[in-house]
Enzyme design. Sequence first.
Site, PDB file in Angstrom:
ATOM      1  N   LYS A   1       7.322   3.084  20.148  1.00 28.86           N
ATOM      2  CA  LYS A   1       8.095   2.029  19.454  1.00 28.86           C
ATOM      3  C   LYS A   1       8.366   2.420  18.004  1.00 28.86           C
ATOM      4  CE  LYS A   1       5.880  -1.762  17.691  1.00 28.86           C
ATOM      5  NZ  LYS A   1       6.175  -2.026  16.277  1.00 28.86           N
ATOM      6  N   ASN A   2       7.315   2.800  17.292  1.00 29.40           N
ATOM      7  CA  ASN A   2       7.485   3.021  15.849  1.00 29.40           C
ATOM      8  C   ASN A   2       8.183   4.339  15.516  1.00 29.40           C
ATOM      9  OD1 ASN A   2       6.420   0.544  15.385  1.00 29.40           O
ATOM     10  ND2 ASN A   2       4.390   1.259  14.750  1.00 29.40           N
TER      11      ASN A   2
ATOM     12  N   ARG B   1      10.299  -7.014  11.294  1.00 26.35           N
ATOM     13  CA  ARG B   1      10.288  -6.567   9.899  1.00 26.35           C
ATOM     14  C   ARG B   1      10.899  -5.182   9.735  1.00 26.35           C
ATOM     15  NH1 ARG B   1       7.191  -9.268   6.689  1.00 26.35           N
ATOM     16  NH2 ARG B   1       7.064  -7.441   5.365  1.00 26.35           N
TER      17      ARG B   1
ATOM     18  N   CYS C   1       4.194 -12.570   7.500  1.00 26.94           N
ATOM     19  CA  CYS C   1       3.765 -11.838   8.687  1.00 26.94           C
ATOM     20  C   CYS C   1       2.328 -12.227   8.991  1.00 26.94           C
ATOM     21  CB  CYS C   1       3.867 -10.343   8.402  1.00 26.94           C
ATOM     22  SG  CYS C   1       3.278  -9.317   9.738  1.00 26.94           S
TER      23      CYS C   1
ATOM     24  N   ARG D   1       2.730  -7.921   3.337  1.00 18.87           N
ATOM     25  CA  ARG D   1       3.692  -6.871   3.672  1.00 18.87           C
ATOM     26  C   ARG D   1       4.981  -6.895   2.828  1.00 18.87           C
ATOM     27  NH1 ARG D   1       3.990  -5.977  10.014  1.00 18.87           N
ATOM     28  NH2 ARG D   1       4.512  -3.886   9.313  1.00 18.87           N
TER      29      ARG D   1
ATOM     30  N   ASP E   1      -3.448   0.010  13.594  1.00 18.30           N
ATOM     31  CA  ASP E   1      -2.853  -0.499  14.836  1.00 18.30           C
ATOM     32  C   ASP E   1      -3.793  -0.374  16.039  1.00 18.30           C
ATOM     33  OD1 ASP E   1      -0.607  -1.102  13.411  1.00 18.30           O
ATOM     34  OD2 ASP E   1       0.607   0.566  14.156  1.00 18.30           O
TER      35      ASP E   1
ATOM     36  N   ILE F   1      -5.822  -1.441   5.386  1.00 23.97           N
ATOM     37  CA  ILE F   1      -4.349  -1.381   5.276  1.00 23.97           C
ATOM     38  C   ILE F   1      -3.730  -2.780   5.108  1.00 23.97           C
ATOM     39  CG2 ILE F   1      -2.210  -0.500   6.336  1.00 23.97           C
ATOM     40  CD1 ILE F   1      -4.181   1.751   5.766  1.00 23.97           C
TER      41      ILE F   1
ATOM     42  N   ARG G   1       6.876  -7.204  22.453  1.00 27.14           N
ATOM     43  CA  ARG G   1       7.538  -6.499  21.355  1.00 27.14           C
ATOM     44  C   ARG G   1       7.156  -5.020  21.357  1.00 27.14           C
ATOM     45  NH1 ARG G   1       6.168  -8.339  15.860  1.00 27.14           N
ATOM     46  NH2 ARG G   1       7.359  -6.465  15.550  1.00 27.14           N
TER      47      ARG G   1
HETATM   48  N1  EPU Z   1       3.030  -2.042   1.037  1.00 26.73           N
HETATM   49  C1  EPU Z   1       3.362  -2.622  -0.186  1.00 26.73           C
HETATM   50  N2  EPU Z   1       4.663  -2.504  -0.617  1.00 26.73           N
HETATM   51  C2  EPU Z   1       5.615  -1.849   0.109  1.00 26.73           C
HETATM   52  C3  EPU Z   1       5.263  -1.258   1.336  1.00 26.73           C
HETATM   53  C4  EPU Z   1       3.950  -1.364   1.772  1.00 26.73           C
HETATM   54  O1  EPU Z   1       2.527  -3.224  -0.850  1.00 26.73           O
HETATM   55  O2  EPU Z   1       6.768  -1.783  -0.343  1.00 26.73           O
HETATM   56  C5  EPU Z   1       1.651  -2.152   1.525  1.00 26.73           C
HETATM   57  C6  EPU Z   1       1.570  -3.018   2.786  1.00 26.73           C
HETATM   58  O3  EPU Z   1       1.487  -4.387   2.451  1.00 26.73           O
HETATM   59  C7  EPU Z   1       0.328  -2.482   3.455  1.00 26.73           C
HETATM   60  C8  EPU Z   1       0.396  -0.978   3.133  1.00 26.73           C
HETATM   61  O4  EPU Z   1       1.221  -0.871   1.980  1.00 26.73           O
HETATM   62  O5  EPU Z   1      -0.800  -3.041   2.868  1.00 26.73           O
HETATM   63  C9  EPU Z   1       0.932  -0.080   4.230  1.00 26.73           C
HETATM   64  O6  EPU Z   1       2.102  -0.635   4.773  1.00 26.73           O
HETATM   65  P1  EPU Z   1       3.257   0.251   5.439  1.00 26.73           P
HETATM   66  O7  EPU Z   1       4.470   0.138   4.586  1.00 26.73           O
HETATM   67  O8  EPU Z   1       2.752   1.612   5.745  1.00 26.73           O
HETATM   68  O9  EPU Z   1       3.513  -0.538   6.799  1.00 26.73           O
HETATM   69  P2  EPU Z   1       4.901  -0.631   7.535  1.00 26.73           P
HETATM   70  O10 EPU Z   1       5.681   0.578   7.287  1.00 26.73           O
HETATM   71  O11 EPU Z   1       5.511  -1.953   7.250  1.00 26.73           O
HETATM   72  C10 EPU Z   1       4.206   0.552   9.770  1.00 26.73           C
HETATM   73  C11 EPU Z   1       4.173   0.186  11.219  1.00 26.73           C
HETATM   74  C12 EPU Z   1       3.056  -0.816  11.464  1.00 26.73           C
HETATM   75  C13 EPU Z   1       1.738  -0.171  11.037  1.00 26.73           C
HETATM   76  C14 EPU Z   1       1.817   0.267   9.561  1.00 26.73           C
HETATM   77  C15 EPU Z   1       0.584   1.002   9.092  1.00 26.73           C
HETATM   78  C16 EPU Z   1       6.485   0.438  11.894  1.00 26.73           C
HETATM   79  C17 EPU Z   1       7.762  -0.189  12.314  1.00 26.73           C
HETATM   80  N3  EPU Z   1       5.475  -0.383  11.596  1.00 26.73           N
HETATM   81  O12 EPU Z   1       4.451  -0.674   9.052  1.00 26.73           O
HETATM   82  O13 EPU Z   1       3.018  -1.064  12.867  1.00 26.73           O
HETATM   83  O14 EPU Z   1       0.681  -1.086  11.185  1.00 26.73           O
HETATM   84  O15 EPU Z   1       2.952   1.138   9.386  1.00 26.73           O
HETATM   85  O16 EPU Z   1       0.351   2.121   9.878  1.00 26.73           O
HETATM   86  O17 EPU Z   1       6.389   1.656  11.867  1.00 26.73           O
HETATM   87  C18 EPU Z   1       2.572  -2.291  14.838  1.00 26.73           C
HETATM   88  O18 EPU Z   1       3.192  -1.427  15.475  1.00 26.73           O
HETATM   89  O19 EPU Z   1       1.860  -3.173  15.385  1.00 26.73           O
HETATM   90  C19 EPU Z   1       2.644  -2.285  13.369  1.00 26.73           C
HETATM   91  C20 EPU Z   1       2.339  -3.352  12.627  1.00 26.73           C
END
Ligand code: EPU
Length: 422
Positions: free
Chosen positions: A22-23, A93, A117, A122, A309, A331, A401
Amino acid sequence: MDALLIEGPTKLHGTVRISGSKNTALPLLFSSLLFDTEVTFSNVPRLWDIETTLSLLNDMGASSQWNKEEGIVRIVPKIERRVASYEWVKKMRAGILALGPLVAKYGEAKVSLPGGCAIGARPVNFHLEALQKMGVTIQVEEGYIHAKVKNRVRGVELDFPQVTVTGTENLLMVAAMADGTTILRNAAKEPEVISLGEFLIKAGANIAGLGTSEITIIGSTLKAPKEPMEIPADRIETGTWMAIAVATRSRLRLEKCRPRELTSVIEVFEKMGVHFECDDARETMEIIPAEKYSPVDVITEPYPGFPTDMQAQLMICLSQAEGISHVCETIFENRFMHVDELTRLGAKIELDGNMAVIYGPQKLSGAPVMATDLRASACLVIAGLCAQGATKISRIYHLDRGYQRLEEKLRPLGAKIERFKE
Ligand code: EPU
């Protein structure tokens, strides 16, 4: 709304084929916005998040075809509206991944801010700050991010304050078309980022350092690759099946998986006493459970550390270990919503800030529970398979999802699991 009814406990036997990730699929589908002509993806998993992404792209003017039986998606990215509306982004998201490619290709984008969320705040501030450094004007008004750049986005040196997966992906797509060289420091090393980078390289991008914390991108002109891009196996689905095998003490064989991407998860389960036979070349993994498990202490971290995850699915396994385990979630600040539901099934877990203390072994007994997010739903399915009696899981749209028909994969292995409307 759909719900699941599980009659446990069950011992499972057999082989499971892992679906496409998915990701990985999500950023790749959004990367189609960078091109003028058709792009094709194969091994696309049948998930709600894919449906939502294609609806969002179609809403912008793209035309997409999805052959669900064959797992092939074709997208002709004729973009008329550079808008990712709230209607779609509130459902998923990852809609924020439209921002980078739209700005890079068309010089403007209007993308809904993702709302709250279940697993934490996030925010997307790292995406926005990085774009601003590349010359993009950002204004947030009425719930939307309005992004504009006069000419081309400019290559710069960027340093993410914290590792962000979709942040790295968004900026990788922007930098691939930027004027000059971009250096992304503290970049995410996740396999999903590597796959996106490899696809962009096939499209003509000049990228070095994928899989390390410093990625260098020299901006260039991109052209849609002719060959279909195959979505690799989902490492979190693989990990979830590992947890299913461990918690139900079932010997299972996984096919079409990438064991090398699960080193940290294998290490934790090995410490518990589980054995694995992995073959990366054949893309197989055999999980050999033990009668008794040892407790372990685990911290979630960005890749290659133990994935957030997989935290919920691990926790149910630890409830079956002989002693006290600790899980520290670093995280997301609110990713323990499954704990109250597991407690209803008989697990003994105490929370102290971002630390969960799990007391094992506990006998679980079936009860009605509520799914709160995607991975929490998977954890409840595993708990239901271990518990004595009937477990009803409500709100399983979260599960759909991210898992391709989990109950249809479980039933041939011997699970008593039914989907019904409530
Ligand atoms: N963060 C910030 N500001 C930002 C971006 C991130 O403060 O602009 C913080 C987040 O709040 C969090 C940390 O940084 O505390 C890491 O967040 P990240 O941006 O890496 O998460 P993401 O990119 O939104 C992806 C996956 C998630 C997975 C996380 C961590 C996708 C579509 N989603 O989310 O997947 O948990 O990386 O590995 O790739 C899932 O599949 O169930 C899922 C939630």
